[in-house]
Design an enzyme around this catalytic site. Sequence first.
Site, short mmCIF file in Angstrom:
data_model
loop_
_atom_site.label_atom_id
_atom_site.label_comp_id
_atom_site.label_asym_id
_atom_site.label_seq_id
_atom_site.Cartn_x
_atom_site.Cartn_y
_atom_site.Cartn_z
N HIS A 55 0.85 -1.20 0.00
CA HIS A 55 0.00 0.00 0.00
C HIS A 55 0.88 1.25 0.00
O HIS A 55 2.09 1.15 0.14
CB HIS A 55 -0.99 -0.02 1.16
CG HIS A 55 -0.40 0.12 2.53
ND1 HIS A 55 0.38 -0.87 3.10
CD2 HIS A 55 -0.44 1.13 3.44
CE1 HIS A 55 0.76 -0.47 4.31
NE2 HIS A 55 0.28 0.74 4.54
N HIS A 57 1.46 3.97 1.87
CA HIS A 57 1.99 4.78 2.97
C HIS A 57 3.52 4.90 2.89
O HIS A 57 4.21 3.97 2.47
CB HIS A 57 1.56 4.20 4.32
CG HIS A 57 0.10 4.43 4.61
ND1 HIS A 57 -0.64 3.63 5.45
CD2 HIS A 57 -0.75 5.38 4.13
CE1 HIS A 57 -1.88 4.09 5.49
NE2 HIS A 57 -1.98 5.14 4.70
N ASP A 59 5.95 4.83 4.91
CA ASP A 59 6.84 3.86 5.58
C ASP A 59 6.89 2.53 4.84
O ASP A 59 7.58 1.60 5.26
CB ASP A 59 6.44 3.67 7.05
CG ASP A 59 5.05 3.08 7.24
OD1 ASP A 59 4.10 3.58 6.60
OD2 ASP A 59 4.91 2.12 8.02
N HIS A 60 6.19 2.44 3.70
CA HIS A 60 6.21 1.22 2.87
C HIS A 60 6.79 1.47 1.48
O HIS A 60 7.10 0.50 0.78
CB HIS A 60 4.79 0.63 2.76
CG HIS A 60 4.23 0.25 4.09
ND1 HIS A 60 4.10 -1.06 4.49
CD2 HIS A 60 3.83 1.01 5.13
CE1 HIS A 60 3.61 -1.09 5.74
NE2 HIS A 60 3.44 0.15 6.14
N HIS A 112 -7.35 -0.86 5.61
CA HIS A 112 -6.31 0.07 6.08
C HIS A 112 -6.18 1.20 5.06
O HIS A 112 -6.16 2.37 5.41
CB HIS A 112 -5.01 -0.70 6.25
CG HIS A 112 -3.84 0.12 6.70
ND1 HIS A 112 -3.74 0.66 7.94
CD2 HIS A 112 -2.71 0.49 6.04
CE1 HIS A 112 -2.59 1.34 8.04
NE2 HIS A 112 -1.95 1.25 6.90
N ASP A 137 -0.09 -3.85 6.41
CA ASP A 137 -0.72 -3.30 7.62
C ASP A 137 -2.18 -3.74 7.72
O ASP A 137 -3.03 -3.00 8.23
CB ASP A 137 -0.66 -1.76 7.60
CG ASP A 137 0.76 -1.24 7.76
OD1 ASP A 137 1.69 -2.03 7.97
OD2 ASP A 137 0.92 0.00 7.69
N HIS A 175 4.79 -4.55 10.77
CA HIS A 175 5.19 -3.83 11.99
C HIS A 175 5.32 -4.77 13.18
O HIS A 175 4.60 -5.76 13.28
CB HIS A 175 4.16 -2.74 12.34
CG HIS A 175 4.14 -1.59 11.39
ND1 HIS A 175 4.94 -0.48 11.55
CD2 HIS A 175 3.41 -1.37 10.26
CE1 HIS A 175 4.69 0.38 10.56
NE2 HIS A 175 3.78 -0.15 9.75
FE FE Z 1 2.89 0.89 8.01
ZN ZN Z 2 0.16 1.73 6.47
#
Ligand code: FE
Ligand code: ZN
Length: 263
Positions: A55, A57, A59-60, A112, A137, A175
């Site tokens: 996805h 985001h 942090d990905h 998410h 996530d 995570h």
């Molecule tokens: Fe994340």
């Molecule tokens: Zn995420």
Amino acid sequence: MLDIRPITAFTDNYHWLLVDTATRQAAVVDPGDAAPVLAYLTQHSLQLVAILITHHHADHIDGIGTLLAKYGPLPVYGPATARIPQVNHAVQEGASLTLLGHSVEVLEVPGHTHEHLAYLSREPLAPGQGRALFCGDTLFAAGCGYMFEGTPPQMHASLQKLAALPPDTLIYCAHEYTLSNLRFAAAVMPHNTALHERQRVEAAKRERGEPTLPSTLALELATNPFLRCADPEVIAAAASVEALPERDPASVFGVLRRWKNRF
Ligand code: FE
Ligand code: ZN
């Protein structure tokens, strides 16, 4: 046969690296930070050959550009969305891709985010193991992702889709939230003995500095409240924090998700 290694990034992310030790080729899932991935690849003399994205985001995905600059044009698999311009192989539900010689299936698991994907190996990646699921996530160990974009019925359906996979499926989420998720799970299911045992086991792993992942689907089915929305203990707990006129699993899920947000 592939090795799956956790690369830790930021404070609690895992960028899962799939490694073919025979060819020294590797693929990475959700590289939000290129630096630890580059360091690992260099240190272990590995060649990056593919990137998988669940996805959009930051942090990905924020490490994709740096990895492509170093390793050249590579397939970047991910959902078809303008929010991830680096994806050059857009995939959707039911698609198959070949990763390091292994067939991987694509599952759409919205909730998410709208376009969230999960990747499931069609066969075990190592002898004696279950199939490997990279679920970003969506499903976490003992918990689930924050519902940024979906509705409770939609996210519940996504989790139920994962819950229907073989129980020995290995869960590689993005995570390390396991201990805090277990504290919430214990508030929801104070009489769940499998959960108490899991709290002990996972706390010991963290004390040794080890990841709690991968988990197995069987363990999640036994101890993850978000997969147990038909469990009378979970329904009673949900009804104790919020009026719950409809006791269907999706409504129970919605109460749990809101409760977790303020826990
Ligand atoms: Fe994340
Ligand atoms: Zn995420």
